[in-house]
Design a protein around this motif. Sequence first.
Motif, mmCIF file in Angstrom:
data_model
loop_
_atom_site.group_PDB
_atom_site.id
_atom_site.type_symbol
_atom_site.label_atom_id
_atom_site.label_comp_id
_atom_site.label_asym_id
_atom_site.label_seq_id
_atom_site.Cartn_x
_atom_site.Cartn_y
_atom_site.Cartn_z
ATOM 1 N N ASN A 77 0.898 -1.221 -0.199
ATOM 2 C CA ASN A 77 0.079 0.084 -0.078
ATOM 3 C C ASN A 77 1.013 1.200 0.088
ATOM 4 O O ASN A 77 2.069 1.176 -0.003
ATOM 5 C CB ASN A 77 -0.738 -0.040 1.158
ATOM 6 C CG ASN A 77 -0.306 0.261 2.482
ATOM 7 O OD1 ASN A 77 0.606 0.085 2.691
ATOM 8 N ND2 ASN A 77 -1.194 0.578 3.311
ATOM 9 N N CYS A 78 0.183 2.262 -0.078
ATOM 10 C CA CYS A 78 1.118 3.698 -0.165
ATOM 11 C C CYS A 78 1.479 4.022 1.103
ATOM 12 O O CYS A 78 0.578 3.405 2.124
ATOM 13 C CB CYS A 78 0.166 4.707 -0.876
ATOM 14 S SG CYS A 78 1.172 6.324 -1.127
ATOM 15 N N MET A 79 2.412 4.696 1.453
ATOM 16 C CA MET A 79 2.947 5.267 2.765
ATOM 17 C C MET A 79 1.977 6.278 3.269
ATOM 18 O O MET A 79 2.043 6.465 4.782
ATOM 19 C CB MET A 79 4.378 5.902 2.545
ATOM 20 C CG MET A 79 4.213 7.190 1.736
ATOM 21 S SD MET A 79 5.963 7.873 1.433
ATOM 22 C CE MET A 79 6.309 8.530 3.133
ATOM 23 N N ASP A 80 0.925 6.718 2.748
ATOM 24 C CA ASP A 80 0.014 7.795 2.953
ATOM 25 C C ASP A 80 -0.522 7.417 4.286
ATOM 26 O O ASP A 80 -1.460 6.427 4.189
ATOM 27 C CB ASP A 80 -0.872 8.143 1.835
ATOM 28 C CG ASP A 80 -1.591 9.165 1.929
ATOM 29 O OD1 ASP A 80 -1.882 9.821 3.229
ATOM 30 O OD2 ASP A 80 -1.959 10.060 0.754
ATOM 31 N N PHE A 81 -0.498 8.413 5.154
ATOM 32 C CA PHE A 81 -0.824 8.042 6.683
ATOM 33 C C PHE A 81 -2.587 8.243 6.415
ATOM 34 O O PHE A 81 -3.142 7.196 7.599
ATOM 35 C CB PHE A 81 -0.644 8.965 7.625
ATOM 36 C CG PHE A 81 -1.380 10.353 7.418
ATOM 37 C CD1 PHE A 81 -2.307 10.872 7.911
ATOM 38 C CD2 PHE A 81 -0.341 11.323 6.584
ATOM 39 C CE1 PHE A 81 -2.674 12.032 7.786
ATOM 40 C CE2 PHE A 81 -1.101 12.384 6.046
ATOM 41 C CZ PHE A 81 -2.301 12.883 6.980
ATOM 42 N N ALA A 107 5.443 5.160 -1.217
ATOM 43 C CA ALA A 107 5.037 5.943 -1.671
ATOM 44 C C ALA A 107 4.671 5.703 -3.315
ATOM 45 O O ALA A 107 5.717 5.313 -4.082
ATOM 46 C CB ALA A 107 5.968 7.512 -1.798
ATOM 47 N N GLY A 108 3.369 5.763 -3.573
ATOM 48 C CA GLY A 108 3.041 5.481 -5.119
ATOM 49 C C GLY A 108 2.971 3.949 -5.086
ATOM 50 O O GLY A 108 2.373 3.732 -6.420
ATOM 51 N N VAL A 109 3.120 3.104 -4.296
ATOM 52 C CA VAL A 109 2.900 1.733 -4.339
ATOM 53 C C VAL A 109 3.795 1.178 -5.396
ATOM 54 O O VAL A 109 5.235 0.963 -5.173
ATOM 55 C CB VAL A 109 1.437 1.202 -4.499
ATOM 56 C CG1 VAL A 109 1.187 -0.037 -3.789
ATOM 57 C CG2 VAL A 109 0.426 2.087 -3.565
ATOM 58 N N HIS A 113 -3.556 0.767 -4.694
ATOM 59 C CA HIS A 113 -3.329 1.962 -5.054
ATOM 60 C C HIS A 113 -4.431 2.972 -4.609
ATOM 61 O O HIS A 113 -5.317 2.436 -3.872
ATOM 62 C CB HIS A 113 -2.922 2.095 -6.707
ATOM 63 C CG HIS A 113 -1.613 1.758 -7.103
ATOM 64 N ND1 HIS A 113 -1.389 2.520 -8.116
ATOM 65 C CD2 HIS A 113 -1.082 0.673 -6.816
ATOM 66 C CE1 HIS A 113 0.015 1.985 -8.591
ATOM 67 N NE2 HIS A 113 0.172 1.049 -7.933
ATOM 68 N N HIS A 114 -4.167 4.259 -4.561
ATOM 69 C CA HIS A 114 -5.294 5.068 -4.261
ATOM 70 C C HIS A 114 -5.318 6.275 -5.029
ATOM 71 O O HIS A 114 -4.370 6.807 -5.542
ATOM 72 C CB HIS A 114 -5.024 5.501 -2.665
ATOM 73 C CG HIS A 114 -4.068 6.279 -2.329
ATOM 74 N ND1 HIS A 114 -4.004 7.645 -2.228
ATOM 75 C CD2 HIS A 114 -2.695 5.974 -2.012
ATOM 76 C CE1 HIS A 114 -2.893 8.306 -1.941
ATOM 77 N NE2 HIS A 114 -2.094 7.567 -1.795
ATOM 78 N N MET A 115 -6.635 6.984 -4.998
ATOM 79 C CA MET A 115 -6.776 8.070 -5.895
ATOM 80 C C MET A 115 -6.023 9.286 -4.963
ATOM 81 O O MET A 115 -6.065 9.087 -3.840
ATOM 82 C CB MET A 115 -8.459 8.392 -6.013
ATOM 83 C CG MET A 115 -8.946 7.175 -6.771
ATOM 84 S SD MET A 115 -8.512 7.270 -8.490
ATOM 85 C CE MET A 115 -9.693 8.677 -9.098
ATOM 86 N N ASP A 116 -5.763 10.256 -5.517
ATOM 87 C CA ASP A 116 -5.408 11.529 -4.930
ATOM 88 C C ASP A 116 -3.967 11.265 -4.128
ATOM 89 O O ASP A 116 -3.514 11.702 -3.097
ATOM 90 C CB ASP A 116 -6.334 12.349 -3.838
ATOM 91 C CG ASP A 116 -5.645 13.639 -3.247
ATOM 92 O OD1 ASP A 116 -5.165 14.332 -4.130
ATOM 93 O OD2 ASP A 116 -6.199 13.747 -2.158
ATOM 94 N N CYS A 117 -3.155 10.461 -4.882
ATOM 95 C CA CYS A 117 -1.866 9.714 -4.356
ATOM 96 C C CYS A 117 -0.782 11.121 -4.671
ATOM 97 O O CYS A 117 -0.618 11.351 -5.983
ATOM 98 C CB CYS A 117 -1.559 8.683 -5.139
ATOM 99 S SG CYS A 117 0.167 7.917 -4.387
ATOM 100 N N GLY A 118 -0.120 11.358 -3.621
ATOM 101 C CA GLY A 118 1.008 12.578 -3.730
ATOM 102 C C GLY A 118 2.084 11.940 -4.750
ATOM 103 O O GLY A 118 2.710 12.719 -5.500
ATOM 104 N N ALA A 119 2.307 10.711 -4.500
ATOM 105 C CA ALA A 119 3.381 10.207 -5.860
ATOM 106 C C ALA A 119 3.170 10.446 -7.038
ATOM 107 O O ALA A 119 3.917 10.497 -8.101
ATOM 108 C CB ALA A 119 3.654 8.895 -5.574
HETATM 109 ZN ZN LIG Z 1 -0.185 7.575 -2.192
#
Ligand SMILES: [Zn+2]
Length: 142
Positions: free
Chosen positions: A11-15, A40-42, A77-83
Amino acid sequence: MSHTCQAIVFNCMDFRFHSAVRDFLVSNGLKDNYDLVSLAGVTKGLADNDPTSSEIILKQIEISQKLHGIKGVILIHHMDCGAYGGHKAFENLQSEHDKQTHDLTQAKKIIRGKFPRLEVKKIIARIEEKDGGSLIDFEAID
Ligand SMILES: [Zn+2]
């Protein structure tokens, strides 16, 4: 002594997503039954053929298979991903979703090429801000 688990999850590192990802996995019968890698960004780097990212991702799968006998890989993955530059990097939600789907498909192809016996599941998480909190849902991609 051996100990095994069902899958390795990326998964993404996004908390913002961690507790939702955990709940999602538990509700899919994977409580205490997966290895977890947060990047980040998976699999963006794998899909982009970035050698460093590819090596890290494939190495983690190899170790997980060797040590824990995993049967599958779950890519979230996820939408609105900073990567990826977040929502604003895309013309609209559909083109963002298309890009995420494309990268997941690409990553799956590479992983299956190296680990043909592992099942690979592709998931896109969506976050919606609502009433001061956030709502996260998960979509399985074919
Ligand atoms: Zn992300």
